[in-house]
Write a protein that holds these residues in place. Structure first.
Motif, PDB file in Angstrom:
ATOM      1  N   ARG A 118       0.782  -0.976   0.133  1.00 29.67           N
ATOM      2  CA  ARG A 118       0.290   0.000   0.472  1.00 29.67           C
ATOM      3  C   ARG A 118       1.403   1.359   0.313  1.00 29.67           C
ATOM      4  O   ARG A 118       0.583   2.162  -0.141  1.00 29.67           O
ATOM      5  N   ALA A 119       1.993   1.326   0.358  1.00 33.56           N
ATOM      6  CA  ALA A 119       2.681   2.449   1.337  1.00 33.56           C
ATOM      7  C   ALA A 119       2.988   2.505  -0.685  1.00 33.56           C
ATOM      8  O   ALA A 119       2.886   3.793  -1.012  1.00 33.56           O
ATOM      9  N   ALA A 120       3.634   1.341  -1.433  1.00 40.32           N
ATOM     10  CA  ALA A 120       4.232   1.146  -2.763  1.00 40.32           C
ATOM     11  C   ALA A 120       3.227   2.413  -3.185  1.00 40.32           C
ATOM     12  O   ALA A 120       3.755   3.414  -4.232  1.00 40.32           O
ATOM     13  N   ALA A 121       2.346   1.904  -3.305  1.00 37.68           N
ATOM     14  CA  ALA A 121       1.470   2.321  -4.299  1.00 37.68           C
ATOM     15  C   ALA A 121       0.431   3.342  -3.954  1.00 37.68           C
ATOM     16  O   ALA A 121       0.390   3.690  -4.930  1.00 37.68           O
ATOM     17  N   ARG A 122       1.113   3.909  -2.665  1.00 38.07           N
ATOM     18  CA  ARG A 122       0.768   5.458  -2.708  1.00 38.07           C
ATOM     19  C   ARG A 122       1.392   6.389  -3.602  1.00 38.07           C
ATOM     20  O   ARG A 122       1.121   7.707  -3.726  1.00 38.07           O
ATOM     21  N   LEU A 123       2.351   5.666  -3.531  1.00 38.20           N
ATOM     22  CA  LEU A 123       3.805   7.125  -4.126  1.00 38.20           C
ATOM     23  C   LEU A 123       2.875   7.376  -5.733  1.00 38.20           C
ATOM     24  O   LEU A 123       3.333   8.759  -6.341  1.00 38.20           O
ATOM     25  N   GLY A 124       1.945   6.521  -6.225  1.00 42.53           N
ATOM     26  CA  GLY A 124       1.174   7.172  -7.934  1.00 42.53           C
ATOM     27  C   GLY A 124       1.316   6.739  -8.824  1.00 42.53           C
ATOM     28  O   GLY A 124       2.023   7.354 -10.067  1.00 42.53           O
ATOM     29  N   LEU A 125       2.988   5.797  -8.713  1.00 42.93           N
ATOM     30  CA  LEU A 125       3.600   5.324 -10.120  1.00 42.93           C
ATOM     31  C   LEU A 125       3.057   4.063  -9.984  1.00 42.93           C
ATOM     32  O   LEU A 125       2.542   3.188  -8.970  1.00 42.93           O
ATOM     33  N   PRO A 126       3.268   3.438 -11.438  1.00 43.15           N
ATOM     34  CA  PRO A 126       2.479   2.126 -11.388  1.00 43.15           C
ATOM     35  C   PRO A 126       3.872   1.444 -10.877  1.00 43.15           C
ATOM     36  O   PRO A 126       4.378   1.532 -10.452  1.00 43.15           O
ATOM     37  N   VAL A 127       2.795   0.005 -10.256  1.00 41.36           N
ATOM     38  CA  VAL A 127       4.033  -1.312  -9.955  1.00 41.36           C
ATOM     39  C   VAL A 127       3.567  -2.004  -9.887  1.00 41.36           C
ATOM     40  O   VAL A 127       2.921  -2.679 -10.861  1.00 41.36           O
ATOM     41  N   ILE A 128       4.580  -2.365 -10.244  1.00 39.87           N
ATOM     42  CA  ILE A 128       5.038  -4.222 -10.998  1.00 39.87           C
ATOM     43  C   ILE A 128       5.385  -5.163  -9.708  1.00 39.87           C
ATOM     44  O   ILE A 128       6.534  -5.056  -8.766  1.00 39.87           O
ATOM     45  N   ILE A 129       4.154  -6.135  -9.501  1.00 42.71           N
ATOM     46  CA  ILE A 129       4.227  -6.801  -8.873  1.00 42.71           C
ATOM     47  C   ILE A 129       4.912  -8.815  -8.558  1.00 42.71           C
ATOM     48  O   ILE A 129       4.230  -8.811  -9.818  1.00 42.71           O
ATOM     49  N   GLN A 130       5.861  -8.562  -8.903  1.00 39.16           N
ATOM     50  CA  GLN A 130       6.790  -9.981  -8.670  1.00 39.16           C
ATOM     51  C   GLN A 130       6.537 -10.400  -7.865  1.00 39.16           C
ATOM     52  O   GLN A 130       5.928 -10.608  -6.200  1.00 39.16           O
ATOM     53  N   ARG A 131       6.150 -12.315  -8.642  1.00 37.16           N
ATOM     54  CA  ARG A 131       6.076 -13.476  -8.498  1.00 37.16           C
ATOM     55  C   ARG A 131       6.965 -14.199  -8.094  1.00 37.16           C
ATOM     56  O   ARG A 131       7.840 -13.708  -8.994  1.00 37.16           O
ATOM     57  N   ALA A 154      -6.544  -0.764  -3.265  1.00 43.21           N
ATOM     58  CA  ALA A 154      -7.856  -0.556  -2.748  1.00 43.21           C
ATOM     59  C   ALA A 154      -7.250   1.161  -2.118  1.00 43.21           C
ATOM     60  O   ALA A 154      -7.875   2.100  -1.557  1.00 43.21           O
ATOM     61  N   GLU A 155      -5.392   1.378  -2.805  1.00 44.61           N
ATOM     62  CA  GLU A 155      -5.210   2.500  -2.435  1.00 44.61           C
ATOM     63  C   GLU A 155      -5.717   3.546  -3.892  1.00 44.61           C
ATOM     64  O   GLU A 155      -5.129   4.753  -3.732  1.00 44.61           O
TER      65      GLU A 155
END
Ligand SMILES: C=C(O[C@@H]1C=C(C(=O)O)C=C[C@H]1O)C(=O)O
Length: 366
Positions: A118-131, A154-155
């Motif tokens: 969530r903290a990363a999402a709040r930066l407002g940048l696209p988020v790349i989520i690695q598995r 959710a953010e």
């Protein structure tokens, strides 16, 4: 407009790069975008330690770490004008990422940490989520992966890209990359300065292409396959529907080139697009022509081989019935052209092959 500007649910924009189904497959860590992984020798995103290139691990106080991150990301930004993706090692890196990066890459250890996602999402940048497998050796499950995307959404951040890394681990040796690895054209010298002997896991990523597809199908969001430093699975990942490939920042030039070639050729075959503009349509035709050129070259080599195998080769041994049948077979796959239009095309192709074969034979005879 926020950097995380969303086109529609399927496509995500990172700087001037658009990732999504129906669009060209992007190569991150290659020509399309760069990926900087910030130094980390810790076991969790909260842990913070700095590993200067080639030196032993040294714990750094938080404010010093912040400065080093700022410098590393700032330098990377200054060296590369295109889309820059940065993978933070801890939440302390996020402010510098927000200042300089076009997207934030979350390593496998982050996927299970809703607060950090969530903290990363709040930066407002696209988020790349690695598995993949975190530093403790535990693989992120599909459900955990999808849940991480939900936390992001959710953010209010819908600019989400999944990145499948499979069995790739996060070896310490791969984590002290310097911004010099971001130079547009790595020379052997800069590659020499890249991390020393790395465990095989860093070289060969093993993305699970079935899980990648499942994420794509269940969410409609773009997916990337992380290949490590090895181009071997590039074609398979494109065929399995990857919208992009992620190459380790230290991938050698040959691997980058091989991945670019595999993407061009495979995508022309398995990823038909519906381009909307003249530029897009010409880009798509260029990729199809690249694939055609490779096939024409292979065909000419085969035709030359056949001339040497036949009792009478070359133009003298021409077999018009065989040519008629191959045109009829092709017309079934190319109904828009049909026999009438394909016949002269294939006649030109066949005659070009025979000319090349006869020239080669004459040269060999001296
Ligand atoms: C390759 C051959 O020789 C000639 C070239 C052909 C081709 O390029 O496809 C087909 C028939 C022949 O006229 C062959 O006999 O198969």
């Amino acid at each position: 407009m926020s950097k995380a500007a969303q086109l529609d649910r399927d496509a995500v924009r990172i700087g001037d790069l658009v990732i999504g189904p129906g669009l060209p497959v992007v190569v991150i860590g290659g020509e399309d975008a760069r990926w900087l992984r910030l130094p980390s020798a810790g076991y969790s995103p909260e842990a913070r330690s700095i590993r200067p290139a080639g030196k032993a691990v040294a714990e750094a106080p938080a404010e010093m770490a912040g400065e080093m991150t700022e410098r590393a990301v700032g330098e990377a930004r200054a060296r590369w004008a295109g889309p820059l993706l940065v993978e933070p090692s801890s939440a302390a890196d996020l402010p510098a990422v927000a200042r300089h990066a076009d997207a934030v890459v979350l390593g496998p250890a982050w996927a299970r940490e809703p607060g950090l996602v969530r903290a990363a999402a709040r930066l407002g940048l696209p988020v790349i989520i690695q598995r993949g497998v975190d530093q403790r050796g535990r693989a992120v499950t599909l459900e955990e992966w999808l849940a991480a995307a939900d936390h992001c959404a959710a953010e209010g951040n819908e600019a989400i890209v999944f990145c499948e890394g499979g069995g790739r681990t996060e070896p310490a040796a791969a984590s002290h990359l310097s911004p010099s690895d971001l130079a547009p054209t790595p020379t052997p010298a800069t590659l020499d300065r890249a991390p020393g002997p790395a465990p095989d896991a860093a070289l060969h990523s093993a993305p699970d292409l079935a899980i990648m597809r499942a994420a794509r199908e269940r969410t409609g969001r773009p997916v990337l396959a992380a290949l490590g430093r090895d181009a071997g699975l590039a074609g398979a990942a494109v065929a399995a529907g990857a919208d992009g490939l992620l190459l380790d920042p230290a991938a050698p030039l040959e691997a980058r080139e091989a991945v670019g070639e595999a993407v061009t050729l495979l995508a022309a075959l398995v990823r038909p697009q519906s381009p909307r503009t003249l530029t897009e349509a010409r880009g798509e035709i260029d990729r199809v022509d690249a694939a055609l050129a490779v096939l024409l070259e292979r065909r000419a080599l085969l035709a030359a081989r056949i001339q040497r195998l036949k009792p009478v080769g070359g133009f003298r041994g021409r077999d018009m019935e065989r040519e008629r049948r191959l045109v009829a077979g092709m017309a079934r796959r190319a109904p828009r052209l049909g026999v009438r239009r394909l016949a002269p095309i294939m006649n030109a192709v066949i005659e070009a092959g025979l000319h090349a074969a006869e020239e080669e034979r004459d040269r060999d005879r001296g």
